[in-house]
Design a protein around this motif. Structure first.
Motif, PDB file in Angstrom:
ATOM      1  N   VAL A   7      -7.179  -0.034  -8.323  1.00  0.00           N
ATOM      2  CA  VAL A   7      -6.927   1.132  -7.489  1.00  0.00           C
ATOM      3  C   VAL A   7      -5.808   0.820  -6.490  1.00  0.00           C
ATOM      4  CG1 VAL A   7      -7.963   2.916  -6.028  1.00  0.00           C
ATOM      5  CG2 VAL A   7      -9.410   1.618  -7.617  1.00  0.00           C
ATOM      6  N   PRO A   8      -4.583   1.254  -6.790  1.00  0.00           N
ATOM      7  CA  PRO A   8      -3.509   1.096  -5.801  1.00  0.00           C
ATOM      8  C   PRO A   8      -3.741   2.079  -4.644  1.00  0.00           C
ATOM      9  CG  PRO A   8      -2.641   1.544  -8.012  1.00  0.00           C
ATOM     10  CD  PRO A   8      -4.099   1.817  -8.042  1.00  0.00           C
ATOM     11  N   ILE A   9      -3.709   1.578  -3.424  1.00  0.00           N
ATOM     12  CA  ILE A   9      -3.913   2.443  -2.259  1.00  0.00           C
ATOM     13  C   ILE A   9      -2.845   2.172  -1.206  1.00  0.00           C
ATOM     14  CG2 ILE A   9      -6.387   2.828  -2.611  1.00  0.00           C
ATOM     15  CD1 ILE A   9      -6.967   0.633  -0.581  1.00  0.00           C
ATOM     16  N   VAL A  38       0.661  -2.433  -2.009  1.00  0.00           N
ATOM     17  CA  VAL A  38       1.971  -3.028  -2.250  1.00  0.00           C
ATOM     18  C   VAL A  38       2.897  -2.705  -1.087  1.00  0.00           C
ATOM     19  CG1 VAL A  38       3.939  -3.178  -3.811  1.00  0.00           C
ATOM     20  CG2 VAL A  38       1.654  -2.754  -4.742  1.00  0.00           C
ATOM     21  N   ILE A  39       3.478  -3.749  -0.526  1.00  0.00           N
ATOM     22  CA  ILE A  39       4.479  -3.586   0.528  1.00  0.00           C
ATOM     23  C   ILE A  39       5.848  -3.622  -0.140  1.00  0.00           C
ATOM     24  CG2 ILE A  39       5.532  -4.607   2.574  1.00  0.00           C
ATOM     25  CD1 ILE A  39       2.787  -5.876   3.175  1.00  0.00           C
ATOM     26  N   ALA A  56       9.272  -9.273  12.204  1.00  0.00           N
ATOM     27  CA  ALA A  56       8.339  -8.476  13.013  1.00  0.00           C
ATOM     28  C   ALA A  56       7.925  -7.210  12.261  1.00  0.00           C
ATOM     29  CB  ALA A  56       8.977  -8.110  14.354  1.00  0.00           C
ATOM     30  N   GLY A  57       8.883  -6.573  11.603  1.00  0.00           N
ATOM     31  CA  GLY A  57       8.563  -5.387  10.801  1.00  0.00           C
ATOM     32  C   GLY A  57       7.642  -5.714   9.648  1.00  0.00           C
ATOM     33  N   MET A  58       7.889  -6.843   9.003  1.00  0.00           N
ATOM     34  CA  MET A  58       7.042  -7.267   7.894  1.00  0.00           C
ATOM     35  C   MET A  58       5.625  -7.581   8.366  1.00  0.00           C
ATOM     36  SD  MET A  58       8.569  -6.903   5.084  1.00  0.00           S
ATOM     37  CE  MET A  58       7.351  -7.735   4.086  1.00  0.00           C
ATOM     38  N   GLN A  59       5.502  -8.189   9.528  1.00  0.00           N
ATOM     39  CA  GLN A  59       4.165  -8.473  10.065  1.00  0.00           C
ATOM     40  C   GLN A  59       3.399  -7.182  10.304  1.00  0.00           C
ATOM     41  OE1 GLN A  59       4.831 -11.017  13.474  1.00  0.00           O
ATOM     42  NE2 GLN A  59       4.926 -12.851  12.207  1.00  0.00           N
ATOM     43  N   LYS A  60       4.075  -6.167  10.808  1.00  0.00           N
ATOM     44  CA  LYS A  60       3.420  -4.866  11.020  1.00  0.00           C
ATOM     45  C   LYS A  60       3.000  -4.243   9.695  1.00  0.00           C
ATOM     46  CE  LYS A  60       5.666  -3.648  15.341  1.00  0.00           C
ATOM     47  NZ  LYS A  60       6.616  -2.766  16.039  1.00  0.00           N
ATOM     48  N   MET A  61       3.878  -4.343   8.693  1.00  0.00           N
ATOM     49  CA  MET A  61       3.547  -3.773   7.378  1.00  0.00           C
ATOM     50  C   MET A  61       2.399  -4.537   6.731  1.00  0.00           C
ATOM     51  SD  MET A  61       7.356  -2.511   6.045  1.00  0.00           S
ATOM     52  CE  MET A  61       7.282  -3.461   4.616  1.00  0.00           C
ATOM     53  N   ARG A  62       2.356  -5.843   6.891  1.00  0.00           N
ATOM     54  CA  ARG A  62       1.245  -6.631   6.349  1.00  0.00           C
ATOM     55  C   ARG A  62      -0.061  -6.262   7.050  1.00  0.00           C
ATOM     56  NH1 ARG A  62       5.122 -11.190   6.932  1.00  0.00           N
ATOM     57  NH2 ARG A  62       6.122 -11.365   4.883  1.00  0.00           N
ATOM     58  N   ALA A  63      -0.010  -6.117   8.384  1.00  0.00           N
ATOM     59  CA  ALA A  63      -1.213  -5.755   9.136  1.00  0.00           C
ATOM     60  C   ALA A  63      -1.713  -4.369   8.712  1.00  0.00           C
ATOM     61  CB  ALA A  63      -0.925  -5.780  10.640  1.00  0.00           C
ATOM     62  N   TYR A  64      -0.793  -3.430   8.523  1.00  0.00           N
ATOM     63  CA  TYR A  64      -1.183  -2.104   8.057  1.00  0.00           C
ATOM     64  C   TYR A  64      -1.817  -2.198   6.665  1.00  0.00           C
ATOM     65  CZ  TYR A  64      -1.014   2.646   6.332  1.00  0.00           C
ATOM     66  OH  TYR A  64      -1.369   3.849   5.777  1.00  0.00           O
ATOM     67  N   GLY A  65      -1.193  -2.950   5.767  1.00  0.00           N
ATOM     68  CA  GLY A  65      -1.739  -3.117   4.419  1.00  0.00           C
ATOM     69  C   GLY A  65      -3.129  -3.718   4.439  1.00  0.00           C
ATOM     70  N   GLU A  89       3.811  -8.020  -2.165  1.00  0.00           N
ATOM     71  CA  GLU A  89       5.090  -7.587  -1.613  1.00  0.00           C
ATOM     72  C   GLU A  89       6.110  -7.524  -2.735  1.00  0.00           C
ATOM     73  OE1 GLU A  89       6.328  -9.897   1.796  1.00  0.00           O
ATOM     74  OE2 GLU A  89       4.249 -10.075   2.457  1.00  0.00           O
ATOM     75  N   VAL A  90       6.985  -6.530  -2.665  1.00  0.00           N
ATOM     76  CA  VAL A  90       8.050  -6.400  -3.646  1.00  0.00           C
ATOM     77  C   VAL A  90       9.357  -6.162  -2.899  1.00  0.00           C
ATOM     78  CG1 VAL A  90       7.657  -3.915  -3.996  1.00  0.00           C
ATOM     79  CG2 VAL A  90       8.803  -5.220  -5.748  1.00  0.00           C
ATOM     80  N   THR A  91      10.362  -6.926  -3.261  1.00  0.00           N
ATOM     81  CA  THR A  91      11.684  -6.745  -2.664  1.00  0.00           C
ATOM     82  C   THR A  91      12.596  -6.026  -3.635  1.00  0.00           C
ATOM     83  OG1 THR A  91      11.435  -8.751  -1.371  1.00  0.00           O
ATOM     84  CG2 THR A  91      13.651  -7.919  -1.631  1.00  0.00           C
TER      85      THR A  91
END
Length: 150
Positions: A7-9, A38-39, A56-65, A89-91
């Motif tokens: 289940v992707p969420i 997925v970030i 810093a942006g990535m840390q926020k996105m990880r915390a949200y995920g 994570e996908v770049t």
């Protein structure tokens, strides 16, 4: 029949609706959920001018995920459904590719995901990760449409 459901969420109302359907199916089938968030850090990379602001942006996105995954796991537990979580994570590439890879690697029997159900030009312009998952998934895919406003 469906023992391992991917289940992707992403925390959106549409993905929450997909999660609810997956929980219902897993409860009926005595199955287990694998919740995936997925970030996509490409957009963040393009917007950030320095390494420190990017991190810093990535840390926020990880915390949200992590919070999205924790809420999904709690919703599953509330219905006595076992769930594990994975944050990827996908770049480069598409989120759909990550979903397909996870379905293969985890030997999932089913993928359940919410879709916006876009049609016409908006679907062509935005692309459709759901459509790509349907085409590339090794397992059947159940698409759950967002609720209409009327």
């Amino acid at each position: 029949m469906y023992h391992h459901i991917l289940v992707p969420i992403d925390g959106s109302p549409t993905s929450e609706r997909g999660l609810r359907e997956a929980i219902r199916l897993a409860a009926e089938q005595k199955g287990k959920l694998r919740l995936l968030h997925v970030i996509d850090d490409f957009a963040t990379l393009m917007e950030m001018s320095t390494i420190s602001s990017f991190e810093a942006g990535m840390q926020k996105m990880r915390a949200y995920g992590e919070s999205v995954l924790a809420a999904g796991k709690a919703a599953a537990a509330h219905s006595q459904v076992e769930a594990d979580t994975i944050l990827r994570e996908v770049t480069r590439g598409r989120i759909a590719d990550v979903v397909i890879d996870e379905a293969k690697n985890a030997a999932c029997d089913l993928v359940v995901m919410g879709t916006h159900g876009r049609r016409g030009f908006s679907r062509l312009a935005l692309g459709s990760d759901a459509d790509l998952v349907v085409r590339g998934s090794p397992a059947p895919v159940l698409l759950v449409r967002e609720e209409s406003g009327g």
